[in-house]
Design an enzyme around this catalytic site. Structure first.
Site, PDB file in Angstrom:
ATOM      1  N   GLU A   1      -3.139 -11.694  -4.131  1.00 43.91           N
ATOM      2  CA  GLU A   1      -4.106 -11.806  -3.032  1.00 43.91           C
ATOM      3  C   GLU A   1      -5.543 -11.587  -3.516  1.00 43.91           C
ATOM      4  OE1 GLU A   1      -2.998  -8.814  -0.170  1.00 43.91           O
ATOM      5  OE2 GLU A   1      -3.418  -7.188  -1.551  1.00 43.91           O
TER       6      GLU A   1
ATOM      7  N   GLU B   1       0.841  -1.206   0.000  1.00 41.75           N
ATOM      8  CA  GLU B   1       0.000   0.000   0.000  1.00 41.75           C
ATOM      9  C   GLU B   1       0.875   1.254   0.000  1.00 41.75           C
ATOM     10  OE1 GLU B   1      -0.527  -2.318   2.679  1.00 41.75           O
ATOM     11  OE2 GLU B   1      -1.780  -3.507   1.354  1.00 41.75           O
TER      12      GLU B   1
HETATM   13  C1  NOJ Z   1      -2.421  -6.364   2.549  1.00 42.61           C
HETATM   14  C2  NOJ Z   1      -1.142  -6.866   2.006  1.00 42.61           C
HETATM   15  O1  NOJ Z   1      -1.030  -6.619   0.627  1.00 42.61           O
HETATM   16  C3  NOJ Z   1      -1.040  -8.342   2.301  1.00 42.61           C
HETATM   17  O2  NOJ Z   1       0.114  -8.867   1.697  1.00 42.61           O
HETATM   18  C4  NOJ Z   1      -1.046  -8.556   3.787  1.00 42.61           C
HETATM   19  O3  NOJ Z   1      -1.090  -9.931   4.038  1.00 42.61           O
HETATM   20  C5  NOJ Z   1      -2.263  -7.898   4.429  1.00 42.61           C
HETATM   21  N1  NOJ Z   1      -2.409  -6.561   3.994  1.00 42.61           N
HETATM   22  C6  NOJ Z   1      -2.149  -7.874   5.937  1.00 42.61           C
HETATM   23  O4  NOJ Z   1      -1.090  -7.022   6.308  1.00 42.61           O
END
Ligand code: NOJ
Length: 653
Positions: free
Chosen positions: A459, A435
């Site tokens: 993800e 982010e």
């Molecule tokens: C978003 C991230 O992109 C991901 O990699 C992570 O597992 C989660 N946030 C929790 O921090």
């Protein structure tokens, strides 16, 4: 070498500067006191006269009434060697024109400069606001920089509104319909020229987005505002980031441009020996598949025992790092403490175990976007890592706004992220920033900024209710987001059924997942699946266990945006080459001339490709693994199913 054009030489005539190969010409001119630049290449217009200027809050604008005070040209050439990268040496050659302007009527005594650099592969320019009696601290209300394209070119971009942290699907649109979009904006002309509009060295400024106007082919800078509406508070840093336009004959050359890196400052870290590219695995997908929890409890993922089990697997399979999320309280309240681990995570024992095995523990600081809470503890958190011999931390900023107020890509965000990079460097910590604000090549100056998210990654295939990333997504990213630098996309999922959300899945074949390890460049490159899914697939997994993540050279034998890409990279530490080749929604056969290999030498090609029946919807897993001998004269045919791919290792015999 430089020379000054005397004031007597200046009238309304344009001032020009060309690229070292003289193909690109940039001209700067004044028209009725307004400042314009224009660009052509090989005699064809790239940018029509495009306006430059800055609007100020509570002070006369720097937009009109200009006269030229001074023009200086310069020329520069160097070859430099990045600490890590897609190649081991980078040429930086440009001609420069610096024009200093006054606004005698509107702002007597005030002077600003615009500096243009013209490279063989594009242009960059920036504003300079030297501190002076008539220009102290000030607030930028707007930057009116224009990019006036002469035709309605096709573009690929992400909208600013409705997309968080650049995690969107790139849209293909005519340039007049882009709206408010973040950069990079990729542009293709009807003749096949490929261009990329972005920025370099984003320092203490707001990220530059662009805005189109219906019916016009001109894009205008549209900076991310503070919550107050101000764009930039100019205090100590008295220059804007570089506005950049890469111009290339084809998509491959566009991706090979290092103009963005060349417009960043040389490395400021003296001892870089601790900054090591790594393949890594993690206790990660298991959370997104909801099998373990980030928070402590019966299903806690980040336990000492589970971490050591992952370290064993990493050591056995030649991976240098294990990322562990969920190691620190408190994942239930998201009120995070970076100073202490959960009770069932013995950080000292784990890092000691890792050292014995040659495996690094990659730390994790999820902030939830709470910058104030993070900055209050950051140094303690980094100290804990340093004291345990750790060199990597993944940071995260999940949350619509930072501190519930400011956008990630605002000057507030830019300042915070820079503070983290610089502080981390003091503690010998390399960063994987999730982010983030869009990358702009800062890794040249701070190579501890190793990788960043700012991409719709793997993800989304776990939990996006509207389905997984479409087949064309990963063959669009190298031509778009990838132009801004390394991506922590986290490839290599081997299990395609989604236990959490059956309508969502990884929309590729397994061979394409292997290919992405090469194609989606990151010096910290993750194999993101659970280790069980690798243990049950040792054949294909062996490609990843061996594939380097730091390169001597990169070439693109085939590349078409959103359709297909073949990337070939030479290992920095051996004579071997690695190929990743992938297709979008259409099945196809890649025909790859191996002309990049050393002439007269034979290489053993180990090929991992889609079996004939492989298809991302009906049958993603079948992979054929085969070997053959090849030379620079070979054209390698690699048949690929829909959203399929192939990965190849070429070792010199
Ligand atoms: C978003 C991230 O992109 C991901 O990699 C992570 O597992 C989660 N946030 C929790 O921090």
């Amino acid at each position: 070498m430089f020379w000054v054009v005397g004031i007597h030489a200046m009238g309304a005539r344009p001032y020009g500067v060309s690229s070292p190969d003289e193909r690109i010409n940039l001209k700067v001119s004044l028209d009725g006191g307004r400042l314009y630049y224009q660009v052509d290449r090989d005699g064809k217009t790239i940018l029509n006269p495009s306006r430059l200027g800055i609007k100020l809050q509570g002070a006369p604008d720097m937009t009109d009434g200009f006269s030229v005070v001074n023009v200086v040209t310069d020329t520069f050439a160097e070859t430099w060697h990045p600490v890590w990268g897609e190649e081991s040496s980078i040429d930086n050659r440009y001609n420069e024109l610096r024009i200093t302007l006054a606004q005698k009527k509107t702002a007597p005594g005030r002077r600003i400069s615009v500096v243009f650099r013209v490279f063989d592969d594009g242009i960059g320019f920036r504003y300079e606001f030297p501190r002076q009696a008539s220009l102290g601290d000030f607030v930028i209300a707007d930057e009116i920089t224009e990019f006036a394209f002469p035709a309605t070119h096709t573009t690929w971009s992400l909208p600013v509104e409705g997309i968080r942290f650049y995690e969107g699907l790139f849209r293909e649109l005519p340039v007049d319909s882009v709206g408010w979009a973040s950069t990079p904006v990729t542009i293709r002309t009807a003749e096949g020229l490929h261009m990329a509009l972005h920025e370099a060295n984003l320092t203490d400024y707001a990220a530059m987005n662009v805005q189109s106007t219906p019916g016009s082919n001109t894009l205008r800078a549209a900076l991310t505002p503070w919550s107050t509406g101000e764009k930039v508070r100019v205090t100590d840093v008295r220059v804007s980031p570089w506005r950049t336009l890469v111009i290339a004959d084809n998509a491959g050359d566009m991706m090979l441009s290092r103009l963005m890196l060349n417009l960043n400052e040389p490395c400021r870290i003296t001892d870089t020996s601790w900054i090591k590219p790594q393949r890594y695995i993690g206790i990660w997908w298991v959370y997104h598949m909801k099998r373990n929890t980030w928070h402590a409890g019966p299903e806690h993922g980040a336990t000492t025992e589970n971490t050591m089990r992952h370290m064993d697997f990493a050591a056995k399979n030649n991976f240098g790092g294990v990322l562990v999320e969920g190691w620190n309280p408190d994942w239930q309240s998201w009120n995070f403490d970076y100073r202490h681990p959960y009770d069932d995570f013995d950080i000292e024992a784990i890092t000691r175990y890792g050292r014995e095995k040659g495996v690094a523990l990659i730390g994790h600081h999820e902030t939830g976007g709470r910058v104030a809470n993070y900055e209050a503890q950051m140094e303690d958190g980094f100290r804990l890592y340093r004291d345990n011999g750790m060199n990597y931390v993944k940071t995260g900023y999940v949350g619509d706004l930072l501190d519930d107020k400011e956008r990630h890509s605002s000057q507030f965000g830019v300042r915070h992220y820079r503070k983290v990079i610089e502080t981390a460097a003091k503690y010998n910590l390399a960063i994987d920033n999730h982010e983030p604000v869009i990358p702009t090549g800062l890794q040249r100056t701070y190579p501890n900024l190793m990788t960043q998210e700012g991409v719709r990654g793997q993800e989304w295939n776990a939990w996006n209710p509207d389905g997984g990333n479409p087949p064309e997504h990963t063959v669009t990213l190298p031509f778009t987001r990838g132009l801004a630098g390394p991506m922590d996309f986290t490839p290599v999922i081997f299990r395609f059924e989604n236990e959490v959300m059956p309508q969502t899945r990884v929309n590729t074949t397994l061979a394409k997942q292997l290919a992405l390890f090469v194609i989606l460049y990151s010096p910290l490159q993750m194999a993101s699946d659970m280790i069980e899914n690798y243990e049950s697939n040792p054949g294909p997994f062996s490609f990843v266990c061996d594939c380097p993540v730091d390169w001597d050279r990169t070439v693109y034998p085939e590349a078409e945006i959103g359709k297909y890409i073949t990337t070939a990279r030479k290992d920095k530490n051996s004579d071997s080459w690695y190929i990743g080749s992938a297709t979008g929604a259409e099945a196809r056969t890649a025909e790859i001339p191996l002309t990049f290999l050393d002439p007269g030498c034979t290489y053993r090609a180990t090929i991992y490709r889609d079996a004939p029946e492989a298809d991302y919807v009906t049958n993603p897993c079948p992979v054929i693994i085969e070997q053959r001998d090849v030379t620079a004269d070979t054209v390698l045919s690699l048949p690929q199913g829909r959203s399929g791919g192939a990965a190849v290792k070429l070792s010199k015999i």
